[in-house]
Motif scaffolding. Structure first.
Motif, short mmCIF file in Angstrom:
data_model
loop_
_atom_site.label_atom_id
_atom_site.label_comp_id
_atom_site.label_asym_id
_atom_site.label_seq_id
_atom_site.Cartn_x
_atom_site.Cartn_y
_atom_site.Cartn_z
N ALA A 75 0.82 -1.22 0.00
CA ALA A 75 0.00 0.00 0.00
C ALA A 75 0.85 1.26 0.00
O ALA A 75 0.48 2.27 -0.61
N THR A 76 2.01 1.23 0.70
CA THR A 76 2.80 2.45 0.88
C THR A 76 4.06 2.51 0.02
O THR A 76 4.59 3.60 -0.23
N ASP A 77 4.59 1.34 -0.39
CA ASP A 77 5.84 1.26 -1.14
C ASP A 77 7.00 1.89 -0.36
O ASP A 77 7.91 2.49 -0.93
N ASP A 78 6.97 1.76 0.98
CA ASP A 78 7.99 2.35 1.84
C ASP A 78 8.98 1.28 2.27
O ASP A 78 8.75 0.53 3.23
N VAL A 79 10.10 1.20 1.55
CA VAL A 79 11.11 0.17 1.84
C VAL A 79 11.71 0.36 3.22
O VAL A 79 11.90 -0.60 3.98
N THR A 80 11.98 1.62 3.59
CA THR A 80 12.62 1.91 4.87
C THR A 80 11.77 1.45 6.04
O THR A 80 12.25 0.75 6.95
N SER A 81 10.49 1.84 6.04
CA SER A 81 9.60 1.46 7.14
C SER A 81 9.45 -0.05 7.23
O SER A 81 9.43 -0.63 8.32
#
Length: 654
Positions: A75-81
């Motif tokens: 949903a977010t495409d946030d690799v870091t999180s």
């Protein structure tokens, strides 16, 4: 995700996968029973056998959280999180299940999610998910192929593409396919997956580019990231906008490569002393705001300590400046000096030998980069004869190290080209040994940019043996000389020996990078040797000089002409027939074979004399006679002598 592949049979177990880890299907049904005494399980996982219920609860809780993490990532495409959340779970022994769940969920979605999954795996590899866990996760996916196909009709092709992408991204060793294929039931869909990955994707021309773009992704390479770092640092120095620079750091989405930002910022500060304070302020801000963590800060400074001697060539007083930067960062509280490697307080003045070596490194890098573009082996030979006209063993070793280091950071094409070049240049075996020793000793630093450095070095070593650059016993010598971490050297050598002992190893190793031993720029070494043997046979049986000249020229490898000299001289000694000696005479007089190539050819025969006398008892006497004739004819320098011969175990020639 619905379907039977999310509820595998808990009693079904497959191959043990890589490194002795669990290789069977893992039950994803939360009501299933966890088996702490399962013989397929990794002994290192240290389950509490007295409380299996707790382990079961932990694993079920892990699976529940993983489902949420994967859904949020899509949903977010946030690799870091996502990386931080997986790290916070603090259950690294179960990360194989994360691999399995991420890929299986992506398989049932659009190309966007498939590409996102591939990028995430590449980002988390080694830093958060250990390599054995990656192998184990993919092993389970292969075992689950029969279940996956029930709900995903094209599961075989999709999973094959995921495996091919993992190999291209260097998070799965190519050997995974061979090992898993040998342990999978012949009638299983898993075998179809592995064959499809190998033959349908990895064996095709330009396979890396095809695989990387199959899902519409534009995979960001290490070079791309480095270029972006340079660009935003330059923009920051001009604008002074720390907020924008920090936004760029965040947008890079590579938290485990932030040490590169630190390193490049420090180099820029050393090169542009007026921007030193500005760049240190940026690093301080990034550290205090959590954009770059303390581990990455320390790693960046340590990488600078490793290269400061080389930097001294371009930046006077580089060591003194770096010491000052470390002092300032430590005094401001954003660098822990105890986490750094020792840095000598006094910069030693480089000796003449050091200056020559450093100058040669710079030239070698330029020669190799140009070779990767042009594929011109003869040009490399010309440049080396010019820049290393003394044939220095140390400079040859430096060239070997630099060639393979640069190739390891590139694609299969350049790796193949590097192997072909190494076999064509025909350095003495002891020089190649020294080069590989230097590579292994620096493997820990290389691993920062190349997580699979052990696998790459092992393949280069095995290929060098197959190409006869090294003799098999030279691997033992490399092990003796290595002063780096024992674990690294033993892993590299063990893997190289395993590759060489495998069935049909020579053929497989020659094709390890898709070139069949030929690379893009030229013939396979064995093909060249075969062609030389045939042209000499034809000439001896009645062929004319003009035809022999044409055949030698058509090889297009003037820096492999020492093979012509060697084969012609050995045949002359065996058959006591002077016709081939006459051919060498014509080749020298017309300039087709140079003095340097004559020296190399005679030198190689000198190295193999001890073996040759088994078939030709008077070989040493004949050779001494031919050496004197060659000196009189001007083929050899007067310094050439029989003392050039080396023991058989060091005769690893091309």
């Amino acid at each position: 995700m619905q379907g039977s592949h999310s509820k595998e049979n808990p009693d079904h177990h497959g191959d043990s996968g890589e490194n002795g880890t669990c290789g069977g299907s893992v039950d994803t049904n939360e009501k299933s029973v966890f088996h702490p005494n399962d013989p397929n399980c990794d002994e290192s996982e240290e389950y509490d056998h007295s409380t299996p219920t707790k382990e079961m609860v932990d694993f079920v809780e892990y699976k529940r959280k993983i489902m949420i993490i994967v859904e949020e990532y899509f949903a977010t495409d946030d690799v870091t999180s996502t990386g931080n959340e997986l790290r916070e779970l603090n259950m690294p022994r179960y990360n194989y299940y994360f691999i399995k769940k991420l890929v299986s969920m992506a398989m049932d979605r659009h190309d966007k999610e498939k590409e996102m999954a591939a990028i995430l795996l590449s980002a988390l590899y080694a830093e958060i998910i250990d390599p054995p866990q990656v192998c184990k996760g993919f092993s389970i996916l292969v075992d689950s192929a029969d279940d996956l196909i029930v709900d995903i009709p094209d599961a075989v092709d999709i999973l094959a593409l995921f495996i091919a992408r993992a190999v291209v991204d260097d998070i799965l060793p190519p050997a995974f396919l061979t090992k898993k294929l040998g342990s999978s039931p012949e009638d299983s869909k898993g075998v179809d997956v592995l064959k499809r990955a190998e033959k349908g994707y990895l064996a095709t021309p330009l396979h890396a580019e095809v695989v990387e773009r199959r899902w519409g992704g534009s995979k960001v390479t290490v070079d791309d990231v480095k270029a972006k770092i340079d660009n935003f640092l330059i923009e920051y120095v001009v604008s002074g906008d720390k907020k924008e620079a920090c936004r760029c750091i965040k947008d890079l989405n590579v938290p485990f490569f932030h040490h590169e930002i630190v390193k490049r910022a420090l180099i820029m500060a050393m090169e542009r002393w007026k921007a030193e304070g500005q760049l240190l302020d940026l690093l301080k801000e990034a550290a205090e705001e959590g954009f770059i963590n303390s581990s990455q800060i320390s790693k960046g400074f340590n990488r600078m300590i490793d290269v400061v001697d080389d930097l001294s060539l371009d930046i006077p007083n580089a060591q003194r400046i770096l010491k000052s930067l470390i002092s300032k960062a430590a005094s401001e509280g954003w660098l822990c000096p105890s986490s750094l490697k020792p840095l000598s307080s006094e910069s030693k003045k480089p000796s003449l030998a050091d200056s020559v070596a450093r100058s040669f490194k710079t030239k070698a890098q330029s020669i190799i980069q140009e070779y990767f573009l042009s594929g011109d082996i003869s040009e490399v030979g010309s440049c080396l004869e010019l820049d290393n006209n003394t044939g220095s063993a140390e400079l040859n070793a430096i060239f070997v190290k630099r060639l393979i280091t640069l190739a390891m950071d590139r694609k299969s094409r350049e790796k193949e080209m590097a192997s072909v070049l190494l076999s064509s240049l025909c350095f003495p075996a002891e020089d190649a040994v020294k080069g590989f020793v230097m590579l292994i000793e620096s493997a820990d630093d290389t691993a920062l940019d190349n997580p699979v450095v052990v696998e790459d070095l092992a393949m280069f070593l095995a290929r060098a043996v197959v190409d006869e650059v090294l003799a098999p016993q030279d691997l033992e010598e490399i092990g003796v000389q290595c002063s780096g971490p024992e674990q690294v050297s033993s892993k590299v050598l063990q893997m190289a020996n395993s590759l060489l002992k495998a069935r049909l190893s020579g053929e497989r190793i020659l094709r390890c990078w898709g070139g069949g031993g030929s690379g893009s720029p030229g013939w396979a070494v064995e093909d060249v040797k075969d062609k030389i043997g045939k042209l000499l046979e034809e000439f001896e049986s009645g062929g004319d000089v003009r035809e022999a000249f044409r055949c030698i020229k058509e090889l297009g490898m003037p820096f492999f002409h020492h093979e012509v000299v060697k084969k012609a001289l050995v045949t002359t000694m065996e058959k006591k027939n002077g016709k081939l000696w006459g051919l060498l005479e014509e080749c020298y007089e017309t300039g087709l074979i140079t003095t340097n190539q004559m020296m190399k050819g005679f030198g190689r025969v000198a190295e193999s004399l001890d073996d040759l006398v088994l078939d030709v008892p008077d070989a040493k006497k004949q050779f001494a006679n031919y050496v004197e004739q060659a000196k009189l004819a001007g083929w050899l320098e007067s310094s050439f002598g029989l003392t050039k011969s080396t023991p058989p175990d060091q005769s690893g020639t091309c």
